[in-house]
Design a protein around this motif. Structure first.
Motif, mmCIF file in Angstrom:
data_model
loop_
_atom_site.group_PDB
_atom_site.id
_atom_site.type_symbol
_atom_site.label_atom_id
_atom_site.label_comp_id
_atom_site.label_asym_id
_atom_site.label_seq_id
_atom_site.Cartn_x
_atom_site.Cartn_y
_atom_site.Cartn_z
ATOM 1 N N LEU A 62 33.097 45.348 46.059
ATOM 2 C CA LEU A 62 33.131 44.514 45.891
ATOM 3 C C LEU A 62 34.389 43.846 44.451
ATOM 4 C CD1 LEU A 62 29.170 43.268 46.226
ATOM 5 C CD2 LEU A 62 31.022 43.162 47.897
ATOM 6 N N GLY A 63 35.432 44.794 43.877
ATOM 7 C CA GLY A 63 35.740 44.383 42.902
ATOM 8 C C GLY A 63 35.234 44.784 41.227
ATOM 9 N N THR A 64 36.175 45.564 40.730
ATOM 10 C CA THR A 64 36.323 45.472 39.515
ATOM 11 C C THR A 64 36.015 44.186 38.572
ATOM 12 O OG1 THR A 64 37.788 47.298 38.966
ATOM 13 C CG2 THR A 64 36.679 46.004 36.936
ATOM 14 N N PRO A 65 34.556 44.047 38.252
ATOM 15 C CA PRO A 65 34.122 42.564 37.759
ATOM 16 C C PRO A 65 35.017 41.948 36.253
ATOM 17 C CG PRO A 65 32.623 43.402 37.178
ATOM 18 C CD PRO A 65 33.268 44.448 38.096
ATOM 19 N N PRO A 66 35.673 41.097 36.211
ATOM 20 C CA PRO A 66 36.132 40.683 34.739
ATOM 21 C C PRO A 66 35.033 40.144 34.277
ATOM 22 C CG PRO A 66 36.588 38.846 36.224
ATOM 23 C CD PRO A 66 35.717 39.307 36.911
ATOM 24 N N LEU A 67 34.900 39.704 32.885
ATOM 25 C CA LEU A 67 34.656 38.654 31.561
ATOM 26 C C LEU A 67 35.274 37.367 32.216
ATOM 27 C CD1 LEU A 67 33.865 41.233 28.806
ATOM 28 C CD2 LEU A 67 32.056 40.859 30.051
ATOM 29 N N PRO A 68 34.510 36.886 31.986
ATOM 30 C CA PRO A 68 35.001 35.331 31.769
ATOM 31 C C PRO A 68 36.672 34.702 30.841
ATOM 32 C CG PRO A 68 32.685 35.056 31.741
ATOM 33 C CD PRO A 68 32.925 36.132 31.623
ATOM 34 N N SER A 69 37.365 33.724 31.407
ATOM 35 C CA SER A 69 38.328 34.017 30.392
ATOM 36 C C SER A 69 37.541 32.445 29.609
ATOM 37 C CB SER A 69 39.514 33.380 30.986
ATOM 38 O OG SER A 69 39.842 35.052 31.438
ATOM 39 N N PRO A 70 38.167 32.662 28.192
ATOM 40 C CA PRO A 70 37.826 30.876 27.794
ATOM 41 C C PRO A 70 38.731 30.028 28.252
ATOM 42 C CG PRO A 70 38.467 33.499 26.728
ATOM 43 C CD PRO A 70 38.545 33.446 27.536
ATOM 44 N N THR A 71 38.008 29.162 28.204
ATOM 45 C CA THR A 71 38.980 27.948 27.983
ATOM 46 C C THR A 71 38.634 27.020 26.753
ATOM 47 O OG1 THR A 71 36.449 27.009 28.558
ATOM 48 C CG2 THR A 71 37.473 27.848 30.526
ATOM 49 N N HIS A 72 38.467 27.343 25.531
ATOM 50 C CA HIS A 72 37.896 26.681 24.223
ATOM 51 C C HIS A 72 38.438 27.348 23.262
ATOM 52 C CE1 HIS A 72 36.327 23.872 26.553
ATOM 53 N NE2 HIS A 72 36.511 23.069 26.073
#
Length: 452
Positions: free
Chosen positions: A219-229
């Motif tokens: 299912l692919g390698t998961p990323p950590l969420p990219s910061p938005t602030h």
């Protein structure tokens, strides 16, 4: 690590099982993303909040439910999520915490090796604090899924876990086991682990969380969420009341260093907006009467060492200090005129919830509501975690500012009948608090350092 690659949608019909679901932070996040969820929660008051909010809930002990009722779970659940209680890791820098972490790591290896539940339970029964075993429950659910006839032995596709930073070593061992060895049936996962600052995801408070995101291989390698602030600049913005003798200097609303902090923040990350402030979080949303319009200061009870003059003070232009069950003790100061401040009304539970990024009129219910708020996953943070795990675009957390559609009385009764067995009462199948938490005399104590 985070990724700048475009998201790739992972699951067509995601369905979340939320262990230790509390009053519904992750479920609110799932709801905002239009993802169905089912929460398992042992605390009666948290369940009452969940029923009032219209969230599908099982009032049950997570461990007992796995042993006795796992086959009753909807077989289409394909996402396992949770934040196990962390009491025994709060002293992770000391002997008791380190010992607990090392024991848990060994049990992770035994679970991955396929050891039977009976043998695992026998070993866990010898732990001094039964709560230590709760951090193993997500892995035990993952293993149990592969042994479930009701699921045709299908493993969960995605796993999302979060807790306080001291649990990071456990998530790291989870990651190593899931990636390198896999579950006993051979299922392996690609995993991302990290410690994230929630204010960099639009949560109006400084709160660090250790997270794990895993996807089944293929299912692919998961990323950590990219910061938005931008991250909060603590050294610039940390303002404390000072004392002279027994006199405590009352802070003023102008004593903030705001311009310098803004300037440094802009220089550090020009492409990101500033973290959300308390003033922004508590401004009155459209369609409600909740929130505050006047400027204010907040004095928390963190880092005081018993001295009120040392308590952390933040202005409404800063994010809140970490919201815990002590949020109701935070003192709020407001303007009387240009030069005078006075102690105003403390945060209501709805305001405390808004500082956690809950919708403004979320229906907090039952007892110990401040503790419910403090224990919850911030929904805005949960939206980012689920979006990253599922390959969805970065979410619009502003949807959490909209009024919440609470359950009707008929809906609430139906949810409680499902979760407790009765429309208005708990039943014999519901857990008792005294069965979950050991009495105070049996809890490990932290030895105080000798005075010099």
């Amino acid at each position: 690590m985070t990724s700048s690659a475009p998201p790739q949608h992972v699951l067509d019909n995601p369905f979340v099982l939320d262990l230790f679901s509390g009053p519904g932070g992750l479920d609110v996040a799932a709801h905002a993303l239009d993802i169905p969820s089912l929460g398992i929660e042992w605390d009666k008051s948290a369940c009452l909040t969940r029923y009032a909010a219209g969230l599908d809930t099982l009032h049950a002990d997570v461990s007992a439910f796995r042993r006795n009722s796992f086959e009753s779970l909807p077989p289409e659940i394909n996402i396992l999520a949770g934040g196990p209680p962390c009491q025994t890791y709060s002293v992770a820098g000391h002997g008791a915490g380190r010992e607990a972490l090392e024991k848990v790591k060994k049990f992770i290896d035994r679970l991955i090796a396929g050891e039977s539940d009976e043998e695992i339970d026998k070993g866990l029964s010898r732990l001094s604090d039964p709560r230590t075993a709760l951090v193993l429950e997500p892995l035990r659910y993952a293993v149990r899924a592969t042994r479930s006839p009701n699921r045709d032995h299908r493993p969960y596709d995605v796993i999302v876990l979060e807790q306080v930073p001291t649990v990071a070593p456990v998530w790291t061992r989870y990651a190593e086991a899931l990636r390198d060895k896999g579950l006993p049936d051979g299922t392996r996962y690609e995993v991302a682990v990290g410690v994230l600052a929630t204010e960099t995801y639009g949560v109006p408070q400084t709160r660090s969380r250790a997270v794990l995101i895993a996807r089944r291989v293929g299912l692919g390698t998961p990323p950590l969420p990219s910061p938005t602030h931008r991250a909060y600049e603590r050294k610039v913005w940390n303002q404390r009341a000072t004392s002279t003798g027994d006199q405590v200097r009352q802070p003023t609303l102008d004593d903030t260093g705001a311009s310098k902090a803004r300037q440094r923040g802009e220089e550090a990350a020009e492409h990101l907006p500033s973290w959300r402030s308390m003033a922004d979080a508590l401004r009155r949303p459209v369609g409600t009467h909740l929130g505050r319009s006047a400027s204010f200061l907040v004095r928390s009870n963190y880092g005081s060492a018993g001295n009120p003059g040392r308590r952390g003070v933040r202005t409404d232009q800063q994010p809140a200090a970490t919201v815990t069950g002590r949020i109701s003790r935070f003192v709020v100061f407001e303007h009387l005129d240009e030069n005078i401040v006075h102690e105003g009304a403390r945060f209501t539970m709805n305001e405390a919830g808004m500082l956690q990024s809950f919708p403004p009129d979320y229906p907090w219910s039952g007892k110990a509501q401040a503790q419910q708020v403090g224990n919850a996953v911030p929904p805005a943070f949960g939206m980012h975690l689920l979006s990253a795990a599922l390959g969805l675009p970065a979410p619009d957390v502003e949807v959490l500012r909209k009024p919440w559609q609470a359950a009707t009385e008929e809906q609430r009764a139906k949810l409680r009948t499902h979760g407790c067995g009765d429309a208005d009462h708990c039943t014999d199948k519901c857990p008792r608090a005294e069965d979950q938490v050991p009495p105070p005399s049996s809890r490990p104590r932290r030895t105080a350092p000798a005075k010099r």
